[in-house]
Design a protein around this motif. Structure first.
Motif, PDB file in Angstrom:
ATOM      1  N   ALA A   1       0.824  -1.205   0.000  1.00 20.45           N
ATOM      2  CA  ALA A   1       0.000   0.000   0.000  1.00 20.45           C
ATOM      3  C   ALA A   1       0.860   1.257   0.000  1.00 20.45           C
ATOM      4  N   ALA A   2       1.969   1.224   0.801  1.00 19.74           N
ATOM      5  CA  ALA A   2       2.853   2.390   0.846  1.00 19.74           C
ATOM      6  C   ALA A   2       3.539   2.613  -0.493  1.00 19.74           C
ATOM      7  N   GLY A   3       3.971   1.497  -1.128  1.00 12.83           N
ATOM      8  CA  GLY A   3       4.622   1.619  -2.437  1.00 12.83           C
ATOM      9  C   GLY A   3       3.690   2.186  -3.484  1.00 12.83           C
ATOM     10  N   LEU A   4       2.458   1.699  -3.469  1.00 12.17           N
ATOM     11  CA  LEU A   4       1.482   2.183  -4.439  1.00 12.17           C
ATOM     12  C   LEU A   4       1.184   3.657  -4.215  1.00 12.17           C
ATOM     13  N   THR A   5       1.111   4.024  -2.942  1.00 18.14           N
ATOM     14  CA  THR A   5       0.820   5.428  -2.630  1.00 18.14           C
ATOM     15  C   THR A   5       1.942   6.337  -3.124  1.00 18.14           C
ATOM     16  N   GLY A   6       3.203   5.862  -2.930  1.00 17.65           N
ATOM     17  CA  GLY A   6       4.346   6.647  -3.395  1.00 17.65           C
ATOM     18  C   GLY A   6       4.333   6.819  -4.902  1.00 17.65           C
TER      19      GLY A   6
ATOM     20  N   GLN B   1       1.626   9.265  -5.868  1.00 16.66           N
ATOM     21  CA  GLN B   1       1.979  10.631  -5.496  1.00 16.66           C
ATOM     22  C   GLN B   1       2.977  11.217  -6.496  1.00 16.66           C
ATOM     23  N   ALA B   2       3.977  10.399  -6.919  1.00 17.43           N
ATOM     24  CA  ALA B   2       4.967  10.859  -7.894  1.00 17.43           C
ATOM     25  C   ALA B   2       4.283  11.189  -9.221  1.00 17.43           C
ATOM     26  N   ALA B   3       3.314  10.324  -9.630  1.00 18.84           N
ATOM     27  CA  ALA B   3       2.624  10.571 -10.894  1.00 18.84           C
ATOM     28  C   ALA B   3       1.815  11.852 -10.829  1.00 18.84           C
TER      29      ALA B   3
ATOM     30  N   GLY C   1      -8.149  11.664 -12.455  1.00 21.40           N
ATOM     31  CA  GLY C   1      -8.195  10.217 -12.252  1.00 21.40           C
ATOM     32  C   GLY C   1      -7.092   9.744 -11.320  1.00 21.40           C
ATOM     33  N   ARG C   2      -5.867  10.246 -11.542  1.00 22.16           N
ATOM     34  CA  ARG C   2      -4.754   9.813 -10.699  1.00 22.16           C
ATOM     35  C   ARG C   2      -4.949  10.291  -9.260  1.00 22.16           C
ATOM     36  N   GLN C   3      -5.483  11.493  -9.101  1.00 23.99           N
ATOM     37  CA  GLN C   3      -5.709  12.028  -7.751  1.00 23.99           C
ATOM     38  C   GLN C   3      -6.729  11.189  -7.002  1.00 23.99           C
TER      39      GLN C   3
END
Length: 409
Positions: A353-358, A361-363, A392-394
């Motif tokens: 979950a943390a990796g996906l969030t990072g 956020q970068a995108a 969409g990304r947000q």
């Protein structure tokens, strides 16, 4: 010598009568005076008057046949023509002539009447024949049979026609009756055969019904009894002398089975009603565990409740969804609490979950930079396209942050 208006007696005793054709000899009288001679022959005249009067009355008032009337007229005419009476013999001849005319007129009347009656009888018999031929095609066996018998009685009461006509009509009438009788006989022969088949089928059904009457396999046996009843109805009626007895045996076998089933079901219903009461109490105890605060103790308590639940037997079918639904509600709440706890304490899931969030956020940051660059270059369409992508990304980032928060991150 003696005389009167219609006759005389000469000195020799010869008696004469006066007629339109002149005097005619009546006879000779030697037994007494001329007056007695005239009186005797006048009485004979009066006798003729009486006989003619009686004949006239018979012709007018009775069914005296033409032949008999003619014979009687001829006999009287012979007596008048014999001149053995003193009186107005011409008047008697005139009356006899009129009587002949009357008899002839009556003969013509009777002939016309017979012709009329014959025509009426012909039409009546033709009507009977037509109706009989129609009835010959009827399937209303009782009513048509009774009507045909009535037509026969009517036929017998009608006058006969000439032999040829009467025979032809009777042949048609008789043929129609025979055709109906033949069809009725064939119908009832077929009906008897069908009823015999029905008797054999129903005897087989009775044997099976009686064999099933002691069964305790309630569901399949009740279903089979319904099938047997359908077969019974489809078989049709047996002969009257067999139908009632077979039905009483068939129904009696069913009554034995269903009475036994009702007794068992009554006991079962009482037991299931008590089971329902116990399960409702357990459902109420389980519902007190909500909301789940201490998962471990709630899980142990629910396990204890569920063990006691399983030890209780069936409840009435119509109440089952309601009472089981209450337990399922508590069980789902426990499952959801367990899933939330697992997600919160699973390190691998937290790391993912943390990796996906990072990544998200970068995108998002990258897209924001590209939007600013596009606007600085005046490229409005590109900026709008990138903003839609950013939305969409947000949204994905917000969802991922929510999941990470559940892990306590």
């Amino acid at each position: 010598m003696s005389s009167d208006p219609w006759g005389r007696v000469d000195e020799t005793g010869t008696v004469y009568v006066r007629t339109a054709d002149g005097e005619q000899v009546v006879g000779s009288w030697q037994a007494g005076s001329p007056e007695e001679a005239l009186a005797y022959f006048e009485r004979k005249y009066e006798g003729l008057v009486v006989e003619i009067g009686l004949l006239e009355k018979r012709v007018r008032t009775t069914d005296l046949s033409t032949k008999d009337a003619q014979v009687a007229i001829g006999h009287l005419r012979e007596q008048v023509d014999a001149h053995h009476a003193v009186g107005d013999l011409d008047a008697l001849r005139s009356r006899l002539d009129k009587l002949v005319e009357t008899v002839e007129a009556r003969r013509e009347e009777r002939k016309a009447q017979r012709a009329k009656q014959s025509d009426e009888a012909r039409r009546a018999k033709e009507d009977l024949v037509v109706e009989a031929e129609q009835l010959a095609q009827s399937d209303q066996w009782r009513a048509a049979g009774e009507r045909l018998r009535a037509l026969v009685d009517t036929w017998k009461g009608l006058p006969r026609l000439d032999r040829k006509s009467d025979d032809e009509l009777w042949h048609r009438f008789s043929h129609a009756r025979s055709a109906f009788s033949k069809r009725r006989k064939a119908h009832f022969a077929q009906l008897d055969a069908q009823r015999e088949d029905a008797r054999r089928v129903k005897e087989r059904l009775v044997v099976e019904a009686e064999a099933l009457s002691g069964s305790q396999d309630w569901g399949p046996t009740a279903a089979r009894y319904r099938e047997l009843m359908a077969e019974w109805k489809a078989a049709g009626r047996a002969q009257r002398e067999h139908e009632d007895d077979l039905w009483n045996r068939f129904r009696g076998a069913q009554d034995v089975f269903f009475a036994a089933r009702s007794s068992v079901f009554a006991e079962r219903d009482a037991e299931q009603a008590e089971n329902l009461k116990l399960k409702e109490e357990l459902a109420e105890e389980a519902e007190k565990l909500l909301p789940i605060e201490d998962l471990k103790s709630a899980r142990a308590a629910f396990r204890s409740i569920n063990e006691r639940w399983e030890a209780i037997g069936h409840v009435p079918r119509d109440a089952r969804p309601r009472v089981e639904g209450r337990m399922h509600t508590v069980e789902r709440a426990l499952q959801e609490a367990e899933e939330a706890e697992w997600r919160r304490t699973n390190p691998e899931a937290r790391a993912r979950a943390a990796g996906l969030t990072g990544q998200l956020q970068a995108a998002v940051d990258k897209l924001k930079g590209q939007i600013e660059q596009a606007r600085a270059q005046g490229n409005t369409s590109r900026a709008e396209k990138l903003e839609r992508e950013l939305e969409g990304r947000q949204a994905l980032l917000d969802q991922a942050l929510k999941g990470l928060h559940e892990f306590g991150g």
